[in-house]
Design an enzyme around this catalytic site. Structure first.
Site, PDB file in Angstrom:
ATOM      1  N   HIS A 123      32.343  41.128  31.405  1.00  0.00           N
ATOM      2  CA  HIS A 123      31.384  41.295  30.313  1.00  0.00           C
ATOM      3  C   HIS A 123      31.720  40.437  29.092  1.00  0.00           C
ATOM      4  O   HIS A 123      30.882  40.253  28.207  1.00  0.00           O
ATOM      5  CB  HIS A 123      31.259  42.778  29.917  1.00  0.00           C
ATOM      6  CG  HIS A 123      32.391  43.334  29.135  1.00  0.00           C
ATOM      7  ND1 HIS A 123      33.388  44.109  29.699  1.00  0.00           N
ATOM      8  CD2 HIS A 123      32.703  43.261  27.830  1.00  0.00           C
ATOM      9  CE1 HIS A 123      34.249  44.487  28.774  1.00  0.00           C
ATOM     10  NE2 HIS A 123      33.842  43.987  27.619  1.00  0.00           N
ATOM     11  N   ASP A 153      34.291  44.203  36.753  1.00  0.00           N
ATOM     12  CA  ASP A 153      34.378  43.739  35.374  1.00  0.00           C
ATOM     13  C   ASP A 153      35.540  42.768  35.180  1.00  0.00           C
ATOM     14  O   ASP A 153      36.272  42.840  34.201  1.00  0.00           O
ATOM     15  CB  ASP A 153      34.508  44.921  34.406  1.00  0.00           C
ATOM     16  CG  ASP A 153      34.209  44.521  32.963  1.00  0.00           C
ATOM     17  OD1 ASP A 153      33.491  43.526  32.759  1.00  0.00           O
ATOM     18  OD2 ASP A 153      34.711  45.193  32.042  1.00  0.00           O
ATOM     19  N   GLY A 233      36.651  43.497  21.501  1.00  0.00           N
ATOM     20  CA  GLY A 233      37.441  42.280  21.283  1.00  0.00           C
ATOM     21  C   GLY A 233      38.756  42.356  22.022  1.00  0.00           C
ATOM     22  O   GLY A 233      39.322  41.339  22.410  1.00  0.00           O
ATOM     23  N   ASN A 234      39.262  43.587  22.234  1.00  0.00           N
ATOM     24  CA  ASN A 234      40.456  43.772  23.051  1.00  0.00           C
ATOM     25  C   ASN A 234      40.150  43.585  24.530  1.00  0.00           C
ATOM     26  O   ASN A 234      41.058  43.415  25.346  1.00  0.00           O
ATOM     27  CB  ASN A 234      41.043  45.181  22.872  1.00  0.00           C
ATOM     28  CG  ASN A 234      41.982  45.289  21.692  1.00  0.00           C
ATOM     29  OD1 ASN A 234      41.771  46.107  20.812  1.00  0.00           O
ATOM     30  ND2 ASN A 234      43.008  44.465  21.662  1.00  0.00           N
ATOM     31  N   SER A 235      38.870  43.650  24.896  1.00  0.00           N
ATOM     32  CA  SER A 235      38.481  43.551  26.292  1.00  0.00           C
ATOM     33  C   SER A 235      39.020  42.277  26.922  1.00  0.00           C
ATOM     34  O   SER A 235      38.816  41.182  26.399  1.00  0.00           O
ATOM     35  CB  SER A 235      36.963  43.576  26.419  1.00  0.00           C
ATOM     36  OG  SER A 235      36.463  44.854  26.109  1.00  0.00           O
ATOM     37  N   LEU A 292      21.271  37.417  53.892  1.00  0.00           N
ATOM     38  CA  LEU A 292      21.354  38.653  54.653  1.00  0.00           C
ATOM     39  C   LEU A 292      19.992  39.047  55.217  1.00  0.00           C
ATOM     40  O   LEU A 292      19.882  39.444  56.370  1.00  0.00           O
ATOM     41  CB  LEU A 292      21.898  39.767  53.748  1.00  0.00           C
ATOM     42  CG  LEU A 292      22.128  41.136  54.363  1.00  0.00           C
ATOM     43  CD1 LEU A 292      23.119  41.043  55.528  1.00  0.00           C
ATOM     44  CD2 LEU A 292      22.659  42.101  53.303  1.00  0.00           C
ATOM     45  N   GLY A 293      18.936  38.962  54.396  1.00  0.00           N
ATOM     46  CA  GLY A 293      17.592  39.244  54.870  1.00  0.00           C
ATOM     47  C   GLY A 293      17.122  40.668  54.646  1.00  0.00           C
ATOM     48  O   GLY A 293      16.597  41.313  55.548  1.00  0.00           O
TER      49      GLY A 293
END
Length: 421
Positions: A123, A153, A233-235, A292-293
Site C-alpha cells: 500500500h 501487503d 509513514g511507519n508502514s 485461466l478462463g
C-alpha cells in the site's frame, strides 16, 4: 495517498518456512553470508537473483541497549516517498488528474552486483508513478517497483547499484532477518520507520500478542501486535527484537481512535518467501502470459457471514473449453488458493496470473457447495495462452475492469472475463 491508505492491510494466510537472525554487520559480510546468488546451474541467459535467507540464532543473540540497536539498524532502514496520480471530480462533475504525495518506509533486504532490494508494504507503493528512496545518510535516489503482492501487503523496490555513490554504498547495511516464530509475548520490540513522513524515528515497546487476527476491509490476516508506536509513514519499516534482528514489517496501526498502543507488523517468517518470490520473478511478455478462463467476483466479508460461504473468489462463469473448464472447475465454485497461495480478490488473482507463463501446470483449491456444505477440492490446471484467448472476439469484449466487490449471487451480472492482467 490518504491516511486511510496507510492503515490498511491485506490478507496473507499462507504458512511459510522459518528464518533466523543475529546482529547487524557490514554490507559485504551480510551479503556474502545471507544473500546467496542462484545456483551456477542456471544458463547465462537466466537472470540471477539474490535469495533472502536466515543467519540463524535470533533470540540467542545478545541484546544491546535501544540506542545501540538503533545505531546498527538505521543504515538498513529507508524512507520512501511516492507520487500517485489520482482521478478527481470538480463541482461541475468534470474529471481531472491530480498528483498526490505519500510516504512510507522500507528495509534493505538484499544486494547483488546489479541492484539493491528494498522490502516495503504494497500500500506504500501501489499505483505510484514515481518512487524515491532516502537513505540514512540523507541521500535520495529514484527507485523502481520490482513487484508487489497485494494479498500480503508486501512489495519490493530496487535501485541500480551503479546509481549509488560509493559514499552511500559504504553506509548501507543489509538487514538481518530474525525468526518471528520464536518471538514471545512480552519480548521487547523496537519499531523503526519514517513516521508521518517526518524522517526516521525509533519507538520502543513489547510484543503484546502473536497471530493476532486483524480485519481490514473484506480481509483478515494474522499479525504481530505491539505497543511500540506505529504511525502512518511507519508502514514498511522494521519491527526488531532486542538483538537488532527484524521480526516483522510494520503494516498498520489500529484505526479506532479510542484505542492506543495497538500496532501491527507482518511476521518476517511469512514475509521472506514472498519477498524472495517477488525478487526472483521475471516479467512475462504479453505473448506468453497465461490465462485461466473464468468470470468471478470478490466475496466480501458481509456475504461470508450472511450466506455462510467461504471467503475467496466466487466463480460466476467458466468459459467454454478454457483451462478452468478442462480442469473441472464449475460455476459456483469459490477459489480460495491459487498456485500454493491464498487468494481473496480478482485483482490478486490477476496479479498472480500475470507472473506465470502459458503452459504452466498449477494447483487451484476451490470450495464447492454440496448439500448445504462446502467441500474443498484441489484442481490441477494447465494454464492457457492469453493471446490465444484474446483471439476470441466474444471473450475479448467481455474483458473489463470490474474489481469492485459485489453480491456473488447476482446471476453473473457485473462480473468480468478473466484472462490475466
Amino acid at each position: 495517498m490518504t491516511k486511510k491508505d496507510f492503515i490498511r492491510v491485506t490478507t496473507c494466510a499462507a504458512i511459510f518456512g522459518l528464518v533466523g537472525g543475529v546482529t547487524f554487520e557490514g554490507t559485504n559480510y551480510i551479503y556474502n553470508k545471507n544473500f546467496a546468488v542462484e545456483s551456477s546451474k542456471e544458463t547465462d541467459s537466466e537472470a540471477k537473483s539474490p535469495v533472502v535467507t536466515s543467519t540463524s540464532t535470533g533470540n540467542g543473540a545478545s541484546a544491546g541497549s535501544v540506542s545501540e540497536v538503533a545505531e546498527n539498524v538505521l543504515p538498513s532502514i529507508v524512507a520512501i516517498d511516492v507520487t500517485v496520480t489520482k482521478e478527481a471530480n470538480d463541482m461541475f462533475g468534470r474529471t481531472y488528474s491530480q498528483d498526490a504525495q505519500g510516504s512510507g518506509s522500507g528495509i534493505v533486504v538484499a544486494q547483488d552486483e546489479n541492484n539493491l532490494y528494498i522490502a516495503t508494504n504494497n500500500h506504500v507503493v501501489s499505483d505510484a508513478s514515481k518512487v524515491s528512496v532516502k537513505f540514512n545518510d540523507e541521500s535520495v535516489y529514484s527507485a523502481q517497483v520490482k513487484g508487489t503482492d497485494a494479498d500480503c501487503d508486501l512489495a519490493v523496490v530496487t535501485i541500480p547499484v551503479k546509481d549509488l555513490s560509493s559514499d552511500t554504498l559504504s553506509k548501507i547495511k543489509v538487514a538481518t532477518l530474525g525468526d518471528s516464530e520464536k518471538v514471545k509475548v512480552g519480548d521487547q520490540a523496537i519499531a523503526i520507520g519514517n513516521a508521518l513522513g517526518y524522517g526516521t524515528s525509533v519507538t520502543v515497546g513489547y510484543i503484546s500478542a502473536k497471530e493476532r487476527e486483524v480485519s481490514a476491509e473484506d480481509m483478515t490476516m494474522k499479525l504481530i501486535q505491539t505497543d511500540a508506536a506505529i504511525n502512518p509513514g511507519n508502514s514498511g519499516g522494521a519491527l526488531v527484537d532486542a538483538s537488532g534482528a527484524v521480526i516483522g514489517i510494520n503494516s498498520a496501526k489500529y484505526a479506532d481512535e479510542s484505542v492506543e498502543g495497538m500496532g501491527f507488523a507482518i511476521p518476517v517468517s511469512k514475509a521472506v518467501p514472498i519477498i524472495n518470490e517477488i525478487i526472483k520473478s521475471e516479467k512475462v511478455s504479453e505473448e506468453d502470459q497465461a490465462y485461466l478462463g473464468i468470470r468471478g467476483r470478490d466475496v466480501e466479508k458481509e456475504y461470508t457471514s450472511s450466506y455462510n460461504i467461504p471467503q475467496g473468489i466466487f466463480v460466476s462463469e467458466v468459459s467454454e473449453d478454457s483451462p478452468a473448464m478442462k480442469a473441472g472447475m464449475l460455476q459456483g465454485d469459490i477459489i480460495t488458493e491459487f498456485n500454493g497461495r491464498e487468494v481473496a480478490t480478482m485483482d490478486s488473482l490477476a496479479e498472480k496470473l500475470g507472473k506465470l507463463k502459458a503452459g504452466t501446470k498449477i494447483k487451484v483449491v476451490v470450495k464447492r457447495a454440496n448439500n448445504g456444505e462446502y467441500q474443498e477440492k484441489t484442481l490441477t490446471v494447465t494454464l492457457g495462452k492469453k493471446s490465444d484467448a484474446m483471439d476470441d472476439e466474444e471473450d475479448a469484449s467481455e474483458q473489463q475492469d470490474n474489481s469492485q466487490s459485489v453480491n456473488p449471487f447476482q446471476n453473473g451480472q457485473g462480473g468480468r472475463s478473466f484472462f490475466g492482467n
